[in-house]
Design a protein around this motif. Sequence first.
Motif, PDB file in Angstrom:
ATOM      1  N   PRO A 169     -23.133  -3.254   5.542  1.00  0.00           N
ATOM      2  CA  PRO A 169     -23.139  -4.518   6.281  1.00  0.00           C
ATOM      3  C   PRO A 169     -22.928  -5.694   5.328  1.00  0.00           C
ATOM      4  CG  PRO A 169     -24.957  -3.115   6.965  1.00  0.00           C
ATOM      5  CD  PRO A 169     -24.307  -2.439   5.788  1.00  0.00           C
ATOM      6  N   ALA A 170     -22.267  -6.732   5.808  1.00  0.00           N
ATOM      7  CA  ALA A 170     -21.950  -7.885   4.965  1.00  0.00           C
ATOM      8  C   ALA A 170     -23.194  -8.471   4.317  1.00  0.00           C
ATOM      9  CB  ALA A 170     -21.227  -8.941   5.787  1.00  0.00           C
ATOM     10  N   HIS A 171     -24.290  -8.496   5.041  1.00  0.00           N
ATOM     11  CA  HIS A 171     -25.532  -9.018   4.480  1.00  0.00           C
ATOM     12  C   HIS A 171     -26.700  -8.420   5.235  1.00  0.00           C
ATOM     13  CE1 HIS A 171     -28.333 -11.657   2.510  1.00  0.00           C
ATOM     14  NE2 HIS A 171     -28.830 -11.957   3.677  1.00  0.00           N
ATOM     15  N   ILE A 172     -27.651  -7.898   4.512  1.00  0.00           N
ATOM     16  CA  ILE A 172     -28.872  -7.379   5.114  1.00  0.00           C
ATOM     17  C   ILE A 172     -29.948  -8.418   4.887  1.00  0.00           C
ATOM     18  CG2 ILE A 172     -30.595  -5.556   5.010  1.00  0.00           C
ATOM     19  CD1 ILE A 172     -28.299  -3.714   4.052  1.00  0.00           C
ATOM     20  N   THR A 173     -30.524  -8.925   5.952  1.00  0.00           N
ATOM     21  CA  THR A 173     -31.528  -9.973   5.846  1.00  0.00           C
ATOM     22  C   THR A 173     -32.763  -9.446   5.134  1.00  0.00           C
ATOM     23  OG1 THR A 173     -30.733 -10.905   7.894  1.00  0.00           O
ATOM     24  CG2 THR A 173     -32.890 -11.642   7.147  1.00  0.00           C
ATOM     25  N   ASN A 174     -33.222 -10.180   4.134  1.00  0.00           N
ATOM     26  CA  ASN A 174     -34.415  -9.796   3.390  1.00  0.00           C
ATOM     27  C   ASN A 174     -35.645 -10.350   4.074  1.00  0.00           C
ATOM     28  OD1 ASN A 174     -36.084  -8.912   1.167  1.00  0.00           O
ATOM     29  ND2 ASN A 174     -36.263 -11.070   0.705  1.00  0.00           N
ATOM     30  N   THR A 175     -36.519  -9.465   4.479  1.00  0.00           N
ATOM     31  CA  THR A 175     -37.808  -9.892   5.014  1.00  0.00           C
ATOM     32  C   THR A 175     -38.937  -9.165   4.304  1.00  0.00           C
ATOM     33  OG1 THR A 175     -37.712  -8.187   6.717  1.00  0.00           O
ATOM     34  CG2 THR A 175     -36.876 -10.371   7.311  1.00  0.00           C
ATOM     35  N   HIS A 176     -38.608  -8.379   3.301  1.00  0.00           N
ATOM     36  CA  HIS A 176     -39.613  -7.518   2.698  1.00  0.00           C
ATOM     37  C   HIS A 176     -39.729  -7.638   1.177  1.00  0.00           C
ATOM     38  CE1 HIS A 176     -35.755  -5.540   3.278  1.00  0.00           C
ATOM     39  NE2 HIS A 176     -35.985  -4.930   2.150  1.00  0.00           N
ATOM     40  N   ILE A 177     -38.696  -8.015   0.477  1.00  0.00           N
ATOM     41  CA  ILE A 177     -38.763  -8.183  -0.979  1.00  0.00           C
ATOM     42  C   ILE A 177     -39.349  -9.565  -1.251  1.00  0.00           C
ATOM     43  CG2 ILE A 177     -37.444  -8.288  -3.132  1.00  0.00           C
ATOM     44  CD1 ILE A 177     -35.307  -6.550  -1.765  1.00  0.00           C
ATOM     45  N   PRO A 178     -40.374  -9.665  -2.118  1.00  0.00           N
ATOM     46  CA  PRO A 178     -40.933 -10.983  -2.434  1.00  0.00           C
ATOM     47  C   PRO A 178     -39.832 -11.969  -2.846  1.00  0.00           C
ATOM     48  CG  PRO A 178     -42.283  -9.258  -3.391  1.00  0.00           C
ATOM     49  CD  PRO A 178     -41.054  -8.591  -2.829  1.00  0.00           C
ATOM     50  N   ALA A 179     -39.960 -13.200  -2.380  1.00  0.00           N
ATOM     51  CA  ALA A 179     -38.906 -14.210  -2.544  1.00  0.00           C
ATOM     52  C   ALA A 179     -38.481 -14.410  -3.994  1.00  0.00           C
ATOM     53  CB  ALA A 179     -39.347 -15.525  -1.925  1.00  0.00           C
ATOM     54  N   ARG A 227     -36.208  -1.198   2.632  1.00  0.00           N
ATOM     55  CA  ARG A 227     -36.814  -1.540   3.922  1.00  0.00           C
ATOM     56  C   ARG A 227     -38.089  -0.735   4.137  1.00  0.00           C
ATOM     57  NH1 ARG A 227     -31.352  -0.453   6.227  1.00  0.00           N
ATOM     58  NH2 ARG A 227     -32.383   1.512   6.592  1.00  0.00           N
ATOM     59  N   PRO A 228     -39.118  -1.342   4.694  1.00  0.00           N
ATOM     60  CA  PRO A 228     -40.369  -0.627   4.974  1.00  0.00           C
ATOM     61  C   PRO A 228     -40.136   0.538   5.927  1.00  0.00           C
ATOM     62  CG  PRO A 228     -40.680  -2.996   5.174  1.00  0.00           C
ATOM     63  CD  PRO A 228     -39.203  -2.762   5.022  1.00  0.00           C
ATOM     64  N   GLY A 229     -40.827   1.629   5.671  1.00  0.00           N
ATOM     65  CA  GLY A 229     -40.769   2.784   6.541  1.00  0.00           C
ATOM     66  C   GLY A 229     -39.584   3.705   6.316  1.00  0.00           C
ATOM     67  N   LEU A 243     -39.130  -1.852  -4.701  1.00  0.00           N
ATOM     68  CA  LEU A 243     -40.073  -0.949  -4.032  1.00  0.00           C
ATOM     69  C   LEU A 243     -41.489  -1.116  -4.570  1.00  0.00           C
ATOM     70  CD1 LEU A 243     -37.855   2.246  -3.813  1.00  0.00           C
ATOM     71  CD2 LEU A 243     -38.593   0.790  -1.904  1.00  0.00           C
ATOM     72  N   LEU A 244     -41.621  -1.254  -5.893  1.00  0.00           N
ATOM     73  CA  LEU A 244     -42.945  -1.432  -6.480  1.00  0.00           C
ATOM     74  C   LEU A 244     -43.535  -2.808  -6.181  1.00  0.00           C
ATOM     75  CD1 LEU A 244     -42.509   0.433  -9.872  1.00  0.00           C
ATOM     76  CD2 LEU A 244     -43.693   1.225  -7.813  1.00  0.00           C
ATOM     77  N   ALA A 245     -42.689  -3.814  -6.023  1.00  0.00           N
ATOM     78  CA  ALA A 245     -43.180  -5.149  -5.662  1.00  0.00           C
ATOM     79  C   ALA A 245     -43.684  -5.162  -4.221  1.00  0.00           C
ATOM     80  CB  ALA A 245     -42.078  -6.188  -5.840  1.00  0.00           C
ATOM     81  N   ILE A 246     -43.041  -4.377  -3.366  1.00  0.00           N
ATOM     82  CA  ILE A 246     -43.443  -4.302  -1.962  1.00  0.00           C
ATOM     83  C   ILE A 246     -44.732  -3.508  -1.819  1.00  0.00           C
ATOM     84  CG2 ILE A 246     -42.782  -3.357   0.300  1.00  0.00           C
ATOM     85  CD1 ILE A 246     -39.832  -3.915  -0.641  1.00  0.00           C
ATOM     86  N   ASN A 247     -44.844  -2.394  -2.540  1.00  0.00           N
ATOM     87  CA  ASN A 247     -46.006  -1.529  -2.438  1.00  0.00           C
ATOM     88  C   ASN A 247     -46.220  -0.849  -3.780  1.00  0.00           C
ATOM     89  OD1 ASN A 247     -47.952   0.386  -1.923  1.00  0.00           O
ATOM     90  ND2 ASN A 247     -46.885   1.335  -0.209  1.00  0.00           N
ATOM     91  N   VAL A 269     -29.872  -2.493  -2.525  1.00  0.00           N
ATOM     92  CA  VAL A 269     -31.293  -2.699  -2.810  1.00  0.00           C
ATOM     93  C   VAL A 269     -32.030  -3.132  -1.532  1.00  0.00           C
ATOM     94  CG1 VAL A 269     -32.965  -4.108  -4.093  1.00  0.00           C
ATOM     95  CG2 VAL A 269     -30.963  -3.161  -5.255  1.00  0.00           C
ATOM     96  N   ALA A 270     -31.486  -4.089  -0.810  1.00  0.00           N
ATOM     97  CA  ALA A 270     -32.141  -4.561   0.415  1.00  0.00           C
ATOM     98  C   ALA A 270     -32.216  -3.461   1.464  1.00  0.00           C
ATOM     99  CB  ALA A 270     -31.409  -5.782   0.966  1.00  0.00           C
TER     100      ALA A 270
END
Length: 102
Positions: free
Chosen positions: A28-38, A61-63, A89-93, A56-57
């Motif tokens: 996809p042209a762009h995957i919206t980031n809602t999970h990687i710290p800003a 993704r969670p789950g 991944l480590l920054a998320i969890n 990477v995005a």
Amino acid sequence: EFSAVASLKRKRNAWGNTLVARSNDTLPAHITNTHIPAALYTALAHQLNPYQMNVVAALSRPGLTGAYLVEGPPGTGKTTTVISLVQALLAINTHTRLMIAA
């Protein structure tokens, strides 16, 4: 090598989903980031090209579970992409369990 990787797709139940990302594949042209710290997302966006950033995005993704493969010719940034993915991944969890093979 590719035929060995392609065989993973036939083992979907055992391995889960398989992403084979070659340099000529389209994501996809762009995957919206809602999970990687800003702050990390901004740093990675400065280091990676848009294709690498989408990998990477998408894979952080969670789950998301299963086996994934990032593949390409020498010098295309696979190692950088995987290192960035591990950082995300480590920054998320911090309790994320990963198995990485080369």
